[in-house]
Design an enzyme around this catalytic site. Sequence first.
Site, short mmCIF file in Angstrom:
data_model
loop_
_atom_site.label_atom_id
_atom_site.label_comp_id
_atom_site.label_asym_id
_atom_site.label_seq_id
_atom_site.Cartn_x
_atom_site.Cartn_y
_atom_site.Cartn_z
N GLU A 199 0.82 -1.21 0.00
CA GLU A 199 0.00 0.00 0.00
C GLU A 199 0.85 1.26 0.00
O GLU A 199 0.46 2.28 -0.57
CB GLU A 199 -0.97 -0.01 1.19
CG GLU A 199 -1.98 -1.15 1.17
CD GLU A 199 -2.81 -1.20 -0.11
OE1 GLU A 199 -2.99 -0.15 -0.77
OE2 GLU A 199 -3.27 -2.30 -0.47
N HIS B 290 1.63 2.12 -3.50
CA HIS B 290 0.54 2.93 -4.07
C HIS B 290 0.65 4.38 -3.60
O HIS B 290 0.44 5.32 -4.38
CB HIS B 290 -0.81 2.37 -3.64
CG HIS B 290 -1.28 1.18 -4.40
ND1 HIS B 290 -1.33 1.14 -5.78
CD2 HIS B 290 -1.79 -0.02 -3.97
CE1 HIS B 290 -1.83 -0.02 -6.16
NE2 HIS B 290 -2.10 -0.74 -5.10
N HIS C 8 3.08 6.30 -5.46
CA HIS C 8 2.56 6.60 -6.80
C HIS C 8 1.75 7.90 -6.76
O HIS C 8 1.78 8.69 -7.71
CB HIS C 8 1.70 5.43 -7.27
CG HIS C 8 1.51 5.35 -8.74
ND1 HIS C 8 0.68 4.41 -9.33
CD2 HIS C 8 1.98 6.09 -9.77
CE1 HIS C 8 0.69 4.56 -10.64
NE2 HIS C 8 1.47 5.59 -10.93
#
Length: 689
Positions: free
Chosen positions: A478, A481, A484
């Site tokens: 996570e 992510h 990102h």
Amino acid sequence: MTTASPTTDAATGPFAERTWTTPFGLPPFERITPAHYLPAFEAALDAHNAEIAAIAGASEAPTFDNTVGALERAGLDLDRVAGVFFNLSGSHTNPELQAVERAITPRLARHGSAIYLNPELWARISAVDAEAEALGPEERRVLDRYRMRFRRSGADLAPDAKARMAEIAGRMAELGTRFSQNLLADEGAFALPLDGPDDLAGLPDFLRDAAASAARERGGQHGHVITLSRSLIEPFLVFSTRRDLRERAYEAWSKRGENGGDTDNRGLIAEIVALRAERARLLGFESFAHFKLDDTMAGHPDAAMDLLRNVWTPAHHQAAAERDRLQGLIQAEGGNFSLARHDWRHYAEKLRRAEHDLDEGEIKPYLPLDGMIEAAFDTASRLFGLRFEELTDVPRYHPDVRAWAVRDADGSEVGVFLGDYFARASKRSGAWMSAFRSQERLNGVVRPIIVNVMNFARAPEGEATLLSFDDARTLFHEFGHALHGLLSDVTYPLLAGTAVAGDFVELPSQLYEHWLEQPEVLRRHARHYRTGEPMPEDLLKRLLAARTFNQGFATVEYTSSAIVDMTLHLSSAGEDGLDVLAFEAEALKRIAMPAEISMRHRAPHFAHIFSGDGYAAGYYSYLWSEVLDADAFDAFREAGDIFHPETAARLRKFVYGAGNLQDPGEAYTAFRGRLPSIDPLLRKRGLAA
């Protein structure tokens, strides 16, 4: 979040303020009440409608700036309200928020349809001439993505078909919301009480402590309870020596969403599948799967199914060998029963101890939550130069939430990262990343506010929360992510962060998991929560040697879910009154699903594909992205340094920071120099011949 009083003047609440003067512009969570949301949505919808009308009805000839750029500058108030609301509806909900969610989601769907089906607006977007305006690469990409969105929403359809598309969108929003709320209700309703030493048999101290904390949070009627939080039920299935209790817990976990009554999801699924198939046909596609994959790296369901089959065959073979070894263990212990689904994890742990001299209870003391957060941060610092400064006096929506300011190597502000790590009844299950605010530069310098939400079992007050290695992997996933979203470096909101193809979005997260498994990282951060001593070298070696243990099971569990998802969305079964359990059983029979393993997500609780369209006909994307991530990490191995500066710089530029600036295949090739093969994935999972 506080509860609104009857006298709350919601129309003048926090959402009516043009800017928030909180640190870093964080939402003023403590001042926001459920009563604020509907008036805020009303005002924001009205404002957005006026903006859209002005763009569509402009007298000037259409240009990129006055049409596409204007669309990107519109709806900021709506984005702000929705960003707060939908984050909290997943991570800290209550009956008032659920009522708002049921009311607003179909309205938002109809609002979106009205925009994408607006003929005047579509005519202006279609008339923008990229060549005449000499648009740059990012502007061309934005224009292309808007045109794709409008076409896929039905902009080219006849009036009757457009009306039906709008009806479908509104109904789908209602159904997805009901699915999610039903699942949360089923998860919250179950608790397996453990009363007395017999019920606790086999449970290590960390699990007893977590079950005691869960019991206190559930009112304290029992000394210990097991809930349907994955971080409680999975270790219970591993360690409990009470086969009858394991069966009860597993049955409840497996049957979420199919228990009859108001929270049963089977009827919702039939309607969702039928509506998806109808929408795809209206747009000229053979099935919803063909529609969905038309705008992905895979491009076609056949490509995704080929990958799934190529992995299924060796995984199925390996799972059969694993099953036989587990059955042999049962018989060696004198057990007179066949291995069942609620037995697999228990006996797999015993076999792992026997084959690798490895005990989950031996590992967890070296993986405290705070240490693994620091490991994730340090990895980002060594790769990308990021620095993390914990913030103590900032707004937060729950006392458990932690916040960090994220800065770049030169000290400049990158954004804010929020971590919400513990399971609670107000939070849906699973783990995810989301954004309260996404990065962009079109509307000023907008820095992201990114959140990771987990469901780890909380340790007792004053004790350290200890993670399993799978939990630690989830945290790294996570946070990949999150990076990102945090490292996004684009101008236009449409392209920011994780707004990429569905089978590319898991690359940054799954790639980041690789660093957790590196001896260099574990030696530095896997330290005993009491003594601070590093994980013993022998234990570290045994842990890493066991990485591919039980991978037949894990791969079959995942891949079967992806195959059922794709099979369901290649069909039109819902139109004749889908019996979802019968369909699921038949699909599994065709692939010879082992009776001792269940799908990771059975259809009635498969939130990935039924709470919204995000992963529908797209659950394969984790495997597709794993082909990419296994190959991508090889780039660091080939460079001889897992933190190789030049490789990390390319990774940041073309993957973590690039949003949707390029076609995903082009972006990957820009980073790696070529497209990947499946071989590194098979080696990673221990499935290579």
